[in-house]
Scaffold this motif. Sequence first.
Motif, PDB file in Angstrom:
ATOM      1  N   LYS A 423       0.839  -1.206   0.000  1.00 36.24           N
ATOM      2  CA  LYS A 423       0.000   0.000   0.000  1.00 36.24           C
ATOM      3  C   LYS A 423       0.871   1.253   0.000  1.00 36.24           C
ATOM      4  N   ARG A 424       1.919   1.205   0.789  1.00 38.35           N
ATOM      5  CA  ARG A 424       2.811   2.366   0.849  1.00 38.35           C
ATOM      6  C   ARG A 424       3.493   2.595  -0.508  1.00 38.35           C
ATOM      7  N   HIS A 425       3.912   1.502  -1.135  1.00 33.55           N
ATOM      8  CA  HIS A 425       4.556   1.604  -2.459  1.00 33.55           C
ATOM      9  C   HIS A 425       3.577   2.185  -3.485  1.00 33.55           C
ATOM     10  N   LEU A 426       2.327   1.725  -3.425  1.00 34.51           N
ATOM     11  CA  LEU A 426       1.305   2.225  -4.332  1.00 34.51           C
ATOM     12  C   LEU A 426       1.061   3.722  -4.117  1.00 34.51           C
ATOM     13  N   GLN A 427       1.005   4.116  -2.844  1.00 34.73           N
ATOM     14  CA  GLN A 427       0.783   5.534  -2.532  1.00 34.73           C
ATOM     15  C   GLN A 427       1.945   6.396  -3.030  1.00 34.73           C
ATOM     16  N   ASP A 428       3.157   5.847  -2.938  1.00 32.03           N
ATOM     17  CA  ASP A 428       4.325   6.592  -3.456  1.00 32.03           C
ATOM     18  C   ASP A 428       4.207   6.799  -4.973  1.00 32.03           C
ATOM     19  N   GLN A 429       3.728   5.756  -5.670  1.00 30.56           N
ATOM     20  CA  GLN A 429       3.552   5.876  -7.119  1.00 30.56           C
ATOM     21  C   GLN A 429       2.515   6.953  -7.466  1.00 30.56           C
ATOM     22  N   PHE A 430       1.453   6.983  -6.688  1.00 28.18           N
ATOM     23  CA  PHE A 430       0.418   7.979  -6.970  1.00 28.18           C
ATOM     24  C   PHE A 430       0.878   9.390  -6.608  1.00 28.18           C
ATOM     25  N   LYS A 431       1.803   9.525  -5.679  1.00 32.39           N
ATOM     26  CA  LYS A 431       2.368  10.850  -5.406  1.00 32.39           C
ATOM     27  C   LYS A 431       3.037  11.409  -6.663  1.00 32.39           C
ATOM     28  N   GLU A 432       3.722  10.515  -7.408  1.00 36.29           N
ATOM     29  CA  GLU A 432       4.360  10.939  -8.662  1.00 36.29           C
ATOM     30  C   GLU A 432       3.311  11.356  -9.686  1.00 36.29           C
ATOM     31  N   LEU A 433       2.186  10.606  -9.726  1.00 35.54           N
ATOM     32  CA  LEU A 433       1.115  10.956 -10.649  1.00 35.54           C
ATOM     33  C   LEU A 433       0.488  12.305 -10.298  1.00 35.54           C
ATOM     34  N   TYR A 434       0.285  12.546  -8.980  1.00 31.19           N
ATOM     35  CA  TYR A 434      -0.267  13.836  -8.552  1.00 31.19           C
ATOM     36  C   TYR A 434       0.660  14.981  -8.955  1.00 31.19           C
ATOM     37  N   SER A 443      -7.223  19.296 -13.696  1.00 31.20           N
ATOM     38  CA  SER A 443      -8.567  18.705 -13.746  1.00 31.20           C
ATOM     39  C   SER A 443      -8.535  17.178 -13.678  1.00 31.20           C
ATOM     40  N   PHE A 444      -7.349  16.585 -13.936  1.00 31.53           N
ATOM     41  CA  PHE A 444      -7.214  15.127 -13.854  1.00 31.53           C
ATOM     42  C   PHE A 444      -7.051  14.616 -12.409  1.00 31.53           C
ATOM     43  N   LYS A 445      -6.946  15.563 -11.447  1.00 31.79           N
ATOM     44  CA  LYS A 445      -6.675  15.160 -10.044  1.00 31.79           C
ATOM     45  C   LYS A 445      -7.763  14.225  -9.514  1.00 31.79           C
ATOM     46  N   GLY A 446      -9.024  14.501  -9.804  1.00 31.81           N
ATOM     47  CA  GLY A 446     -10.121  13.658  -9.332  1.00 31.81           C
ATOM     48  C   GLY A 446     -10.041  12.252  -9.876  1.00 31.81           C
ATOM     49  N   ALA A 447      -9.694  12.133 -11.149  1.00 29.22           N
ATOM     50  CA  ALA A 447      -9.586  10.812 -11.771  1.00 29.22           C
ATOM     51  C   ALA A 447      -8.451  10.010 -11.154  1.00 29.22           C
ATOM     52  N   VAL A 448      -7.319  10.690 -10.876  1.00 25.20           N
ATOM     53  CA  VAL A 448      -6.174  10.015 -10.252  1.00 25.20           C
ATOM     54  C   VAL A 448      -6.547   9.541  -8.843  1.00 25.20           C
ATOM     55  N   ALA A 449      -7.245  10.409  -8.084  1.00 23.48           N
ATOM     56  CA  ALA A 449      -7.646  10.051  -6.717  1.00 23.48           C
ATOM     57  C   ALA A 449      -8.583   8.847  -6.718  1.00 23.48           C
ATOM     58  N   ALA A 450      -9.520   8.815  -7.695  1.00 18.57           N
ATOM     59  CA  ALA A 450     -10.461   7.695  -7.792  1.00 18.57           C
ATOM     60  C   ALA A 450      -9.720   6.399  -8.089  1.00 18.57           C
ATOM     61  N   GLN A 451      -8.721   6.485  -8.971  1.00 15.99           N
ATOM     62  CA  GLN A 451      -7.940   5.299  -9.306  1.00 15.99           C
ATOM     63  C   GLN A 451      -7.119   4.820  -8.086  1.00 15.99           C
ATOM     64  N   ARG A 453      -7.925   5.231  -4.870  1.00 12.06           N
ATOM     65  CA  ARG A 453      -8.849   4.585  -3.927  1.00 12.06           C
ATOM     66  C   ARG A 453      -9.210   3.176  -4.404  1.00 12.06           C
ATOM     67  N   LYS A 454      -9.438   3.031  -5.704  1.00  7.65           N
ATOM     68  CA  LYS A 454      -9.816   1.726  -6.265  1.00  7.65           C
ATOM     69  C   LYS A 454      -8.717   0.691  -6.059  1.00  7.65           C
ATOM     70  N   GLN A 455      -7.465   1.095  -6.306  1.00  9.11           N
ATOM     71  CA  GLN A 455      -6.367   0.131  -6.200  1.00  9.11           C
ATOM     72  C   GLN A 455      -6.053  -0.206  -4.725  1.00  9.11           C
ATOM     73  N   ILE A 456      -6.130   0.813  -3.851  1.00  6.30           N
ATOM     74  CA  ILE A 456      -5.943   0.546  -2.408  1.00  6.30           C
ATOM     75  C   ILE A 456      -7.026  -0.401  -1.915  1.00  6.30           C
ATOM     76  N   LYS A 457      -8.264  -0.137  -2.331  1.00  3.78           N
ATOM     77  CA  LYS A 457      -9.377  -0.993  -1.936  1.00  3.78           C
ATOM     78  C   LYS A 457      -9.191  -2.414  -2.459  1.00  3.78           C
ATOM     79  N   GLY A 458      -8.641  -2.545  -3.644  1.00  7.55           N
ATOM     80  CA  GLY A 458      -8.370  -3.867  -4.204  1.00  7.55           C
ATOM     81  C   GLY A 458      -7.365  -4.637  -3.374  1.00  7.55           C
ATOM     82  N   LEU A 459      -6.306  -3.943  -2.931  1.00  9.40           N
ATOM     83  CA  LEU A 459      -5.316  -4.590  -2.065  1.00  9.40           C
ATOM     84  C   LEU A 459      -5.938  -5.012  -0.734  1.00  9.40           C
ATOM     85  N   GLU A 460      -6.779  -4.133  -0.191  1.00 14.46           N
ATOM     86  CA  GLU A 460      -7.430  -4.460   1.087  1.00 14.46           C
ATOM     87  C   GLU A 460      -8.349  -5.667   0.924  1.00 14.46           C
ATOM     88  N   HIS A 461      -9.065  -5.734  -0.186  1.00 16.12           N
ATOM     89  CA  HIS A 461      -9.956  -6.871  -0.450  1.00 16.12           C
ATOM     90  C   HIS A 461      -9.143  -8.162  -0.567  1.00 16.12           C
TER      91      HIS A 461
END
Length: 534
Positions: A423-434, A443-451, A453-461
């Motif tokens: 999860k931490r590695h994934l969050q680091d990757q998304f920091k680069e995307l942000y 305007s792409f910030k919302g789409a990146v945030a949604a993606q 949340r989806k991937q973090i939720k997938g890992l949690e599942h």
Amino acid sequence: MTLNKLTYPDSKHFSSLMEDYLMEKDDLKKMYHRFPNLENFQDQIVEKQTEFLLKPETRDVLVKSVLNQYNNIDNAQNSLNNITLLKNENTFTITTGHQLNLFTGPLYFLYKIISVVNLCKKLKTAYPNYNFVPIYWMATEDHDFEEIQYFKFQGKKVVWNKDASGGVGRLSTEGLKDVLKIFQNELGVSINASEIIELFKTAYLENEDLATATRILAHQLFREDGLVIVDGDDRNLKSLMLSHFKDELINRTSYYKVSEVIDKWPTDYKVQVTPREINLFYLKDRLRERIVFENGQYNVVNTEISFSEKEILVELDQFPERFSPNVIMRPLYQETILPNLCYVGGGGEMAYWLELKEYFNSQKITFPILLMRNSALIISRKEHKKIQKLDLEIDDLFLKDYELDEKLTRKLSEIDIDFTVQKRHLQDQFKELYALVHKTDPSFKGAVAAQERKQIKGLEHLEKRLLKAQKRKLRDYLLRASDIQKQLFPNSSLQERQENFSSFYVEYGFELIKILKDNLDPLDLRFSVITLDS
């Protein structure tokens, strides 16, 4: 034998009010007088001594009344010596109270009395010029028979079925011979079982009322310690309360003072007891009912008994024994007649005592130090072996059942189920995307945030599915761990609130009480785990 300690928050079985009290949170300091540490007893002694010097007759009445209550009790010399000491200005009491539960009821009955006995010893060492007497105040005037009519032996209820009304101390012990027969069948045949049966017989089959039976039982268990057992259902002791009872009937002081405290009660805590306008009952054989003021008359509810103001004051002067304090006034009664320094009780008791300080101040009675009784978990030899075999830690046992399952599964799993690193590695990757979005099109910030949340939720599942699969694989082990936890925490509650002392006495005999006295320190404000491993 092994002794472990936990903080009360770590035990997970006590209210936030009690946890905060034991941590001396600032918000609670106005609700009590002095905190229970050894140094504070010096000022408490001086204050209580000064109060009692102003009413010297109180000690005389107390000693005469309690000596009379001890008529015909055998092997009571240590207790009689302590009663006699109460005449002296340098003698003080440490008190606990308890209902007249059948055969002591829950295990914590022992912990309460051991707390007062051991505290008296510690105080005598610290303050050798004073005497300290352990007191057990019997709740003989309570009328809630359903609360006291049973005890649990190794998870099985032993019940005294009886029609009952009025103060329980006056109840006949008739019918307890049949209860003993049922209990005897559960005990089996051993030396310790024979001792338990003899304790029961001596207390309940050789005495006519429940108050006397309870006194005899508590005396048998603690006579070496000089425990003094007080019955407040006593005409002479209540005569010392006349001015306070009159004030209650005419001025309703307890109602107003306690209500003022409740109005300012911190919202984080539950109010334990709400006062009535008159906090007295009318008491006779087979009758204990509330006194209420209605239409200019004092009426006894559920009866035809009624008094004018003049009549009820005459009744009080002539028959003080007919006026019985409820949970709000009983503490004042106790502290008025006893040269008491400290009250020892459970969490629920401490909670309602914390409502009473201003009422005590209004009556010019010293508010006692409030001490949480010792709390403990006893682990038998058999249970200890199971815990060792399962490689469990003491702290594991206090987890919720689902927490225990998850902790053990993660601990024993051959694969790493903790995806925190991923999860931490994934969050680091998304920091680069942000950062990239910030440089290009925000305007792409919302789409990146949604993606994200989806991937973090997938890992949690995935983590949950793996955990569930591993639980199935470890099912037998987890069931054994759950079984031992259920044995130690019956009904998901503390052992001390469920089991009777006989559940352990049958195996360890009187040595059980010696072990408890040797290992429970009343001023060590932590939860004890006593492992009988040898």
